[in-house]
Design an enzyme around this catalytic site. Structure first.
Site, mmCIF file in Angstrom:
data_model
loop_
_atom_site.group_PDB
_atom_site.id
_atom_site.type_symbol
_atom_site.label_atom_id
_atom_site.label_comp_id
_atom_site.label_asym_id
_atom_site.label_seq_id
_atom_site.Cartn_x
_atom_site.Cartn_y
_atom_site.Cartn_z
ATOM 1 N N CYS A 12 0.344 -1.305 -0.368
ATOM 2 C CA CYS A 12 0.204 0.061 -0.039
ATOM 3 C C CYS A 12 0.956 0.856 -0.005
ATOM 4 C CB CYS A 12 -0.338 -0.209 1.071
ATOM 5 S SG CYS A 12 -0.057 -0.064 3.035
ATOM 6 N N CYS B 167 -1.149 -4.351 8.038
ATOM 7 C CA CYS B 167 -0.631 -3.163 8.433
ATOM 8 C C CYS B 167 0.159 -3.167 10.223
ATOM 9 C CB CYS B 167 -1.721 -2.612 9.134
ATOM 10 S SG CYS B 167 -3.120 -2.382 7.715
HETATM 11 FE FE1 FES Z 1 -0.822 -0.704 4.341
HETATM 12 FE FE2 FES Z 1 -2.754 -0.712 6.601
HETATM 13 S S1 FES Z 1 -3.578 -0.513 4.590
HETATM 14 S S2 FES Z 1 -0.483 -0.143 6.179
#
Ligand code: FES
Length: 139
Positions: free
Chosen positions: A37, A107
């Site tokens: 992400c 995460c």
């Molecule tokens: Fe990537 Fe949370 S969406 S760290």
């Protein structure tokens, strides 16, 4: 997607936001990114040289609510721990505590990686050669 109450609590009232001087011999810095992400987490520990215990921790996270909550939580968890105890914190513990859904597991992995990188950095500063190799990989 709904966040759990604990995620919202840490997100709205993050604990230990900020940083320490990277050059301080008592400080270990971990900086990690999630390729999935693009989120980035910086986590620092401050070790009491007399006791070997982590006496303080700070974080800065540029990322989603779960990443912020995960890093906030681990800064609380590492305080009072030895370096080895801090290394025992698993992303599964974090994900469980925060009730993270499967898509948010990475995460919590970021937070586990950040702690490991911070401990490696501290150990490398204090002449632990094995840790040095580890921190090069993490960087
Ligand atoms: Fe990537 Fe949370 S969406 S760290």
């Amino acid at each position: 997607m709904a966040y759990s109450d604990k995620v919202i609590d840490h997100y709205e009232n993050p604990r230990n936001v900020g940083g320490f001087d990277k050059g301080d011999a008592d400080v270990g810095t971990g900086m990690v990114g999630a390729p999935a992400c693009g989120d980035v987490m910086k986590l620092q520990i401050k070790v009491n040289p007399a006791t070997g215990l982590i006496e303080d921790a700070r974080f800065k996270t540029y990322g989603c609510g779960s990443a912020i909550a995960s890093s906030s939580l681990v800064t609380e968890w590492v305080k009072g721990k030895t370096l080895d105890q801090a290394l025992e914190i698993k992303n599964t513990n974090i994900a469980e505590e925060l009730a993270l859904p499967p898509v948010k597991i990475h995460c919590s992995i970021l937070a586990e990686d950040a702690i490991k990188a911070a401990v490696s950095d501290y150990k490398a500063k204090h002449g632990d050669v094995a840790a040095q190799a580890g921190s090069t990989q993490a960087a």
